[in-house]
Enzyme design. Structure first.
Site, PDB file in Angstrom:
ATOM      1  N   ASP A 130       0.821  -1.213   0.000  1.00  0.00           N
ATOM      2  CA  ASP A 130       0.000   0.000   0.000  1.00  0.00           C
ATOM      3  C   ASP A 130       0.858   1.267   0.000  1.00  0.00           C
ATOM      4  OD1 ASP A 130      -2.439  -1.212  -0.105  1.00  0.00           O
ATOM      5  OD2 ASP A 130      -3.021  -0.816   1.961  1.00  0.00           O
ATOM      6  N   ASP A 189       3.720  -9.054   9.574  1.00  0.00           N
ATOM      7  CA  ASP A 189       3.928  -7.630   9.336  1.00  0.00           C
ATOM      8  C   ASP A 189       5.312  -7.424   8.723  1.00  0.00           C
ATOM      9  OD1 ASP A 189       1.451  -6.956  10.236  1.00  0.00           O
ATOM     10  OD2 ASP A 189       2.100  -6.116  12.151  1.00  0.00           O
ATOM     11  N   ASP A 191       8.007  -6.011   9.465  1.00  0.00           N
ATOM     12  CA  ASP A 191       9.257  -6.121  10.222  1.00  0.00           C
ATOM     13  C   ASP A 191       9.439  -7.498  10.855  1.00  0.00           C
ATOM     14  OD1 ASP A 191       7.001  -5.351  11.825  1.00  0.00           O
ATOM     15  OD2 ASP A 191       8.355  -5.081  13.525  1.00  0.00           O
ATOM     16  N   ASP A 283      -7.350  -7.269  13.919  1.00  0.00           N
ATOM     17  CA  ASP A 283      -6.928  -8.606  14.322  1.00  0.00           C
ATOM     18  C   ASP A 283      -7.729  -9.114  15.508  1.00  0.00           C
ATOM     19  OD1 ASP A 283      -5.885  -6.683  16.012  1.00  0.00           O
ATOM     20  OD2 ASP A 283      -3.792  -7.158  15.582  1.00  0.00           O
TER      21      ASP A 283
END
Length: 527
Positions: A130, A189, A191, A283
């Site tokens: 994105d 994610d 990282d 989530d």
């Protein structure tokens, strides 16, 4: 002149007497009853939090004694090659990596996902980009093409807008035709860097136990030693993973999905209604809805995935706003839905409403700020109000010790952790109230800044830091205001008080001033 001077002195004394009289009346009629009521409320909330901590501690101790591990509760034999079926004996896996301008970490996450041990024809890596920076977009796309040239089944996906933020990206990613062949979806994610055996260790719990919808791994922090603030975060999050997640998984087969480092059964995800962007904790929203459908969750504390903690105060404040505001707003939206649900037991409903939401996500923030940063300091002006020691000393001390045992290596930092958590409690309380009241910034979403964990990256960042940063860019007015309030309370207690609250008040005041002037975390670049 002497007569005039005497008259002025008497007039001044008269004014002071009237002001003192007004203060006494105000204290007796308004302040004292209000403080007594607030103190009683805070003591009740403290007992609620205390009982919750003791309960979870007892459960953890019993789990350790009796060795109740997921491997003993669920069937989890390793998946093996089948001579007749070949690779089709392994389920089809989709790995989703949502990204937004992740310049520093995109290579780490993509490389780790592409290095997962699994038959190459039974896994799809899906990078959901994105990014709004064209240069970063090109970099991510080139990295995907590089891995695709190595026969890795990787897909680079973009969309027209960022509607729904992360939830929107994940939802959009599930719409592609190739996803229909997948049985499970793994989310990392940008990282997060899983070890190569992540799927080998987590998938058996889903494959062999059709009632299980989610397998969640634990987070391992690569930059916990970056600064004092990251050490404080590690202490708080270690308790969450060591105690809260473990208790929820073992007793109720439920816990809040952490949004990453987890594997979902796609059929369960779809049955729960898929991803929704109605809150900033998409989530947790999905986890609650799946649990209400009767699905079970498994938490694997020995399966750890490397990731990064926010190392700047600005990034941490944004993250904590989202993590505090989102659950409160979700609680408001789903309260009656949970109450009316008929698929789960009363015990699980009580756990979700009372333990999971009310005590941990609302009471914990409010009582920490209201009691320790407002009520107790204010009592120095009202000596008539006596707070029992069990409420002001014993219960907080026990709660603090129980929180700290999750990170034994940081026990010597306990005082700093207490002061830091009290400072952050104001920010979290504000966010919680925004969520409960559905205020304007309830769905504010700012992606947490990530820096990468390679020594090369860190070295470049350190050398590029500017020594002088505009102080106006770092000021936090509310923290400075609280610091001033606590400093005044400390001075008054030092001069007129009969107890030694001023020691705590001056320390806490200093912590608020430090945060208020932005001298927390690492200063990577001007805010």
């Amino acid at each position: 002149m002497e007569v005039k001077s005497e008259s002025l002195r008497w007039a001044g004394d008269d004014i002071m007497w009237h002001m003192g009289s007004i203060w006494d009346q105000l204290k007796i009629l308004v302040i004292l009853p209000m403080l007594r009521g607030t103190t009683f409320l805070c003591l009740v909330m403290s007992v609620m939090l205390f009982v919750e901590k003791i309960y979870m501690t007892v459960v953890i101790v019993l789990l350790k004694i009796f060795g109740k591990r997921p491997e003993r509760v669920y069937k989890c034999e390793p998946l093996c090659d089948d001579l007749e079926l070949g690779n089709s004996a392994f389920p089809m896996i989709l790995v989703q990596i949502p990204m937004y301008n992740e310049k520093e970490v995109y290579k780490l996450s993509i490389g780790a996902a592409c290095g997962l041990s699994w038959p190459s024809d039974r896994i799809i890596i899906q990078v959901l980009d994105d990014s709004t920076d064209p240069l970063i977009k090109d970099m991510v796309k080139i990295e995907c093409q590089r891995w695709a040239s190595k026969d890795i089944n990787i897909r680079y996906e973009i969309r027209e807008s960022r509607n729904g933020y992360k939830a929107g990206a994940l939802k959009d990613g599930m719409k592609h035709s190739y996803v229909r062949d997948c049985d499970f979806v793994v989310i990392f994610d940008a990282d997060f860097q899983p070890e190569s055996d992540f799927l080998v260790r987590s998938l058996p719990f889903l494959v062999h136990n059709p009632e299980v919808a989610l397998v969640q791994a634990r987070w391992k922090f690569v930059n916990s030693n970056e600064c004092l603030m990251t050490r404080m975060q590690e202490m708080s999050l270690d308790y969450h993973f060591t105690v809260e997640q473990e208790v929820g998984s073992s007793i109720y087969a439920f816990f809040g999905f952490n949004g990453t480092a987890g594997v979902w059964r796609i059929s369960a995800l779809n049955e729960a209604g898929g991803w929704k962007d109605r809150t900033t904790v998409e989530d947790m929203d999905l986890a609650i809805r799946a649990s209400l459908k009767g699905w079970k969750f498994v938490y694997l504390s020995n399966l750890k995935v490397k990731n990064e903690l926010p190392s700047s105060f600005k990034a941490y404040r944004y993250q904590q706003h989202r993590w505090s505001c989102g659950p409160a707003n979700l609680f408001k939206q789903m309260f009656m839905e949970i109450v009316r649900n008929k698929k789960v037991s009363l015990l699980k409903k009580v756990h979700v409403i009372y333990n999971f939401f009310f005590v941990r996500k609302i009471v914990a923030h409010i009582v920490t700020f209201l009691f320790y940063c407002v009520v107790i300091p204010a009592t120095v002006f009202v000596p008539e109000l006596n707070i029992p020691k069990w409420g002001s000393v014993y219960i907080p001390s026990i709660i603090t010790i129980l929180n700290a045992v999750g990170t034994p290596r940081s026990l010597h930092l306990l005082l700093f952790w207490i002061l830091f958590e009290n400072v952050m409690s104001m920010h979290r309380t504000k966010a919680t109230l925004i969520g409960l009241l559905n205020a304007r910034t309830v769905n504010e979403w700012i992606v947490t800044e990530k820096l990468g964990d390679t020594s090369k990256t860190r070295a470049v960042l350190k050398t590029s830091r500017k020594p002088c940063i505009g102080i106006g860019d770092r000021l936090h007015v509310l923290e400075l205001g609280m610091g001033a309030f606590l400093f005044v309370c400390g001075c008054y207690n030092l001069l007129f008080g009969k107890n030694h609250y001023f020691i705590f008040l001056f320390l806490q005041s200093s912590a608020f001033f430090v945060a208020g002037f932005g001298y927390v975390g690492t200063l990577v670049r001007p805010f």
